[in-house]
Design a protein around this motif. Structure first.
Motif, PDB file in Angstrom:
ATOM      1  N   CYS A   1     -24.405 -16.857  -6.426  1.00 37.03           N
ATOM      2  CA  CYS A   1     -23.297 -16.008  -6.883  1.00 37.03           C
ATOM      3  C   CYS A   1     -22.000 -16.794  -6.825  1.00 37.03           C
ATOM      4  CB  CYS A   1     -23.145 -14.779  -5.991  1.00 37.03           C
ATOM      5  SG  CYS A   1     -24.610 -13.752  -5.865  1.00 37.03           S
ATOM      6  N   ARG A   2     -21.146 -16.564  -7.795  1.00 36.11           N
ATOM      7  CA  ARG A   2     -19.746 -16.966  -7.710  1.00 36.11           C
ATOM      8  C   ARG A   2     -18.937 -15.699  -7.469  1.00 36.11           C
ATOM      9  NH1 ARG A   2     -19.160 -22.462  -6.836  1.00 36.11           N
ATOM     10  NH2 ARG A   2     -20.853 -23.492  -7.956  1.00 36.11           N
TER      11      ARG A   2
ATOM     12  N   VAL B   1     -15.317 -13.437  -6.304  1.00 39.60           N
ATOM     13  CA  VAL B   1     -13.879 -13.342  -6.558  1.00 39.60           C
ATOM     14  C   VAL B   1     -13.245 -12.480  -5.472  1.00 39.60           C
ATOM     15  CG1 VAL B   1     -14.220 -13.643  -9.039  1.00 39.60           C
ATOM     16  CG2 VAL B   1     -14.140 -11.325  -8.078  1.00 39.60           C
ATOM     17  N   PRO B   2     -11.920 -12.557  -5.310  1.00 46.62           N
ATOM     18  CA  PRO B   2     -11.266 -11.688  -4.320  1.00 46.62           C
ATOM     19  C   PRO B   2     -11.578 -10.215  -4.618  1.00 46.62           C
ATOM     20  CG  PRO B   2      -9.735 -13.353  -5.179  1.00 46.62           C
ATOM     21  CD  PRO B   2     -10.952 -13.416  -6.029  1.00 46.62           C
ATOM     22  N   ASP B   3     -11.974  -9.413  -3.653  1.00 45.94           N
ATOM     23  CA  ASP B   3     -12.026  -9.595  -2.215  1.00 45.94           C
ATOM     24  C   ASP B   3     -13.482  -9.541  -1.740  1.00 45.94           C
ATOM     25  OD1 ASP B   3      -9.138  -9.581  -1.488  1.00 45.94           O
ATOM     26  OD2 ASP B   3      -9.207  -7.629  -2.456  1.00 45.94           O
ATOM     27  N   GLN B   4     -14.391 -10.144  -2.465  1.00 45.98           N
ATOM     28  CA  GLN B   4     -15.797 -10.139  -2.094  1.00 45.98           C
ATOM     29  C   GLN B   4     -16.056 -11.048  -0.894  1.00 45.98           C
ATOM     30  OE1 GLN B   4     -17.319 -11.243  -6.082  1.00 45.98           O
ATOM     31  NE2 GLN B   4     -18.661  -9.461  -5.892  1.00 45.98           N
ATOM     32  N   GLU B   5     -16.897 -10.570   0.017  1.00 46.09           N
ATOM     33  CA  GLU B   5     -17.323 -11.361   1.166  1.00 46.09           C
ATOM     34  C   GLU B   5     -18.755 -11.840   0.922  1.00 46.09           C
ATOM     35  OE1 GLU B   5     -15.738 -12.381   3.837  1.00 46.09           O
ATOM     36  OE2 GLU B   5     -13.849 -11.364   3.370  1.00 46.09           O
ATOM     37  N   PRO B   6     -19.042 -13.122   1.106  1.00 50.75           N
ATOM     38  CA  PRO B   6     -20.397 -13.626   0.844  1.00 50.75           C
ATOM     39  C   PRO B   6     -21.480 -12.860   1.595  1.00 50.75           C
ATOM     40  CG  PRO B   6     -18.884 -15.451   1.177  1.00 50.75           C
ATOM     41  CD  PRO B   6     -18.122 -14.214   1.498  1.00 50.75           C
ATOM     42  N   GLU B   7     -21.234 -12.545   2.867  1.00 48.10           N
ATOM     43  CA  GLU B   7     -22.249 -11.852   3.653  1.00 48.10           C
ATOM     44  C   GLU B   7     -22.542 -10.464   3.086  1.00 48.10           C
ATOM     45  OE1 GLU B   7     -19.501 -13.196   4.821  1.00 48.10           O
ATOM     46  OE2 GLU B   7     -20.039 -14.749   6.283  1.00 48.10           O
ATOM     47  N   ASP B   8     -21.501  -9.763   2.637  1.00 50.14           N
ATOM     48  CA  ASP B   8     -21.698  -8.426   2.082  1.00 50.14           C
ATOM     49  C   ASP B   8     -22.477  -8.480   0.770  1.00 50.14           C
ATOM     50  OD1 ASP B   8     -20.250  -7.467   4.211  1.00 50.14           O
ATOM     51  OD2 ASP B   8     -18.369  -7.294   3.091  1.00 50.14           O
ATOM     52  N   VAL B   9     -22.188  -9.471  -0.039  1.00 46.09           N
ATOM     53  CA  VAL B   9     -22.892  -9.609  -1.314  1.00 46.09           C
ATOM     54  C   VAL B   9     -24.363  -9.934  -1.088  1.00 46.09           C
ATOM     55  CG1 VAL B   9     -23.061 -11.010  -3.412  1.00 46.09           C
ATOM     56  CG2 VAL B   9     -20.822 -10.210  -2.610  1.00 46.09           C
ATOM     57  N   LEU B  10     -24.647 -10.828  -0.153  1.00 46.98           N
ATOM     58  CA  LEU B  10     -26.044 -11.162   0.149  1.00 46.98           C
ATOM     59  C   LEU B  10     -26.795  -9.941   0.675  1.00 46.98           C
ATOM     60  CD1 LEU B  10     -25.562 -14.667   1.815  1.00 46.98           C
ATOM     61  CD2 LEU B  10     -26.638 -14.199  -0.394  1.00 46.98           C
ATOM     62  N   LEU B  11     -26.143  -9.144   1.498  1.00 51.94           N
ATOM     63  CA  LEU B  11     -26.775  -7.926   2.010  1.00 51.94           C
ATOM     64  C   LEU B  11     -27.097  -6.968   0.869  1.00 51.94           C
ATOM     65  CD1 LEU B  11     -27.699  -6.105   4.317  1.00 51.94           C
ATOM     66  CD2 LEU B  11     -25.313  -5.341   4.566  1.00 51.94           C
TER      67      LEU B  11
ATOM     68  N   GLY C   1     -15.538 -17.933  -4.782  1.00 50.34           N
ATOM     69  CA  GLY C   1     -16.370 -18.256  -3.639  1.00 50.34           C
ATOM     70  C   GLY C   1     -17.821 -18.402  -4.056  1.00 50.34           C
ATOM     71  N   MET C   2     -18.709 -18.577  -3.080  1.00 51.86           N
ATOM     72  CA  MET C   2     -20.104 -18.821  -3.417  1.00 51.86           C
ATOM     73  C   MET C   2     -21.037 -18.271  -2.341  1.00 51.86           C
ATOM     74  SD  MET C   2     -23.042 -20.855  -3.312  1.00 51.86           S
ATOM     75  CE  MET C   2     -22.698 -22.446  -2.548  1.00 51.86           C
ATOM     76  N   ALA C   3     -22.153 -17.722  -2.788  1.00 48.33           N
ATOM     77  CA  ALA C   3     -23.237 -17.303  -1.903  1.00 48.33           C
ATOM     78  C   ALA C   3     -24.546 -17.594  -2.623  1.00 48.33           C
ATOM     79  CB  ALA C   3     -23.131 -15.822  -1.551  1.00 48.33           C
ATOM     80  N   ALA C   4     -25.610 -17.845  -1.876  1.00 43.56           N
ATOM     81  CA  ALA C   4     -26.880 -18.205  -2.509  1.00 43.56           C
ATOM     82  C   ALA C   4     -28.034 -17.813  -1.608  1.00 43.56           C
ATOM     83  CB  ALA C   4     -26.920 -19.706  -2.790  1.00 43.56           C
TER      84      ALA C   4
END
Length: 465
Positions: free
Chosen positions: A333-334, A336-346, A202-205
């Motif tokens: 960010c790239r 992987v399961p089970d990361q959620e983009p919103e949680d990583v950004l937080l 997945g992806m977050a930025a």
């Protein structure tokens, strides 16, 4: 029917010249979705594909409106209620062809040489869409029917944006209901190594600004007493990773990461991977990353946090002795399961807040909680069907592998329709997608046709609960 009839192979052979001639017609459309001046070409390509869907025997062939470029739709739903229904996805838009001077032949004048077809969109994604349509056409002409119910959507903004597609899927949920999605925007593992992507990262930025003052300050007058925004940014960026192996130091970043199984790691250890070739291709002296994981694992099954750009202060010619008042950076960010983009950004925002140097203020200017990571079970009926069909066409057992990139439609179909996806494509990683001299190997065009004419039968034989 448990397998395609003997007429299928004969039909493919007899129609090959026509298939390639029609492929050339499709590749000639400069359907660049990012360039507004190409809007008529994009619409022309969509209209051409609609006619194709109708001519190959699909019903309800139409152009369905979105907030942007239309989606081409068609279906064949006569296999019966007990047969599975598949949603076949591809896209007809392409990347801009620049820089044009690096092309050996014009990007929208398809050229055959060395067993390949060269054109923008050759591998991403027109040849792959087209061979899927020709496989359907061949089954209908040779056998008079398809073993599965099939719905086809070909979108025109994959290279541009995902919000119009998401809105379309949400508004047309009933029309698009299926048992599985078949995504043809994908690759084989390598030349001569058939494979199926079962995992996507997945992806977050985000983009951030560091401010220390209202204006830049003279370093001779204020140096030694005024905080420097670029220095503060450097401190923050340095805090994100372990300098030894690049492990992300953001608290909670790895908390949700699903551990790799011993079986997965053993399978991936047998995948062909030429580390020297990767180094040479990028001009590297060595690869880099977490020491506890192999390069294949780091490239596909481990999360990342990358600095994509940083700037601030004086960037012109010569010297300007200022203390910058603000500095900027882009991070992505790239996942992987089970990361959620919103949680990583937080977690990243909290990390930045805790480590902001005295005298500096950090603001987040932009956030993108992009695609979520995807992992299809290797024993999924569609994966089993694809494995058998690929093995028959390529004469070798295909590998199941994860890919490091993201495909937004997979996450959208999962979230909006609850659909699992099988990524069954025939491109190769080194066919210059998005770059000059993009091409597609004709051997994979032929084997792709044989794979897909077999796949629909194998999928019907698997059945769905």
């Amino acid at each position: 029917m448990s397998a395609p009839s003997s007429r299928v192979g004969a039909t493919l052979e007899a129609e090959r010249d026509r298939h390639l001639a029609e492929l050339v017609e499709l590749l000639r459309f400069p359907s660049v979705s990012a360039v507004s001046d190409r809007r008529d070409d994009v619409l022309g390509c969509a209209a051409w594909l609609r006619e194709q869907l109708e001519s190959i025997g699909l019903e309800h062939a139409s152009l369905l409106e979105t907030g942007g470029n239309p989606i081409v739709y068609g279906d064949w739903l006569h296999a019966g209620p007990d047969a599975p229904t598949a949603l076949l996805y591809g896209h007809y838009d392409v990347q801009p062809p620049e820089p044009l001077e690096l092309w050996q032949s014009p990007p929208f004048e398809p050229t055959f040489r060395d067993g390949r077809v060269y054109a923008r969109g050759a591998t991403d994604n027109k040849s792959q869409v087209f061979l899927n349509l020709k496989a359907i056409e061949t089954l209908l002409r040779a056998d008079g029917a398809l073993p599965c119910n099939v719905k086809v959507i070909v979108e025109g903004e994959e290279e541009l944006r995902a919000d119009n597609l998401e809105g379309f899927v949400e508004e047309n949920a009933d029309l698009l209901q299926a048992d599985v999605a078949v995504i043809c925007d994908s690759n084989l593992y390598a030349a001569g190594v058939p494979g199926i992507v079962i995992g996507l990262r997945g992806m977050a930025a985000l983009e951030l600004t560091v401010r220390t003052a209202e204006v830049d300050a003279h370093s001779g007058v204020y140096g030694g007493a005024v905080p420097n925004a670029l220095h503060a940014l450097a401190v923050l960026l340095d805090s994100l990773h372990d300098p030894g192996d690049g492990r992300v130091l953001v608290e909670g970043f790895y908390e949700a990461v699903r551990p790799l199984t011993a079986e997965e790691r053993e399978q991936w250890s047998r995948l062909p991977f030429d580390e020297a070739r990767v180094r040479d291709a990028l001009g590297l002296s060595r690869l880099f990353g977490e020491a506890d994981y192999t390069p294949v694992e780091r490239l596909t099954a481990r999360p990342t946090l990358e600095l994509n750009g940083a700037w601030g202060g004086y960037e012109g010619e010569g010297i300007k002795t200022v203390i910058p008042a603000e500095a900027h950076a882009k991070l992505s960010c790239r996942l992987v399961p089970d990361q959620e983009p919103e949680d990583v950004l937080l977690a990243i925002r909290r990390h930045l807040d805790r480590r902001t140097p005295p005298g500096a203020v950090v603001t987040i200017d932009f956030e993108l909680a992009g695609a979520r990571p995807m992992l299809t079970p290797p024993d999924h009926p569609a994966i089993r069907a694809a494995v058998v069909a690929l093995a028959e066409a390529y004469g070798s057992e295909p590998v199941l592998f994860r890919s490091g990139w993201s495909v937004p439609v997979v996450e959208i179909l999962d979230r909006k329709l609850g659909l699992d996806s099988v990524l069954l494509g025939f491109g190769l990683p080194d066919e210059n997608a998005h770059a000059p001299n993009e091409h597609f190997h004709l051997d994979n065009f032929d084997r792709g046709l044989r794979t897909m004419t077999a796949f629909w039968h194998r999928l019907a034989a698997e059945g769905f609960d």
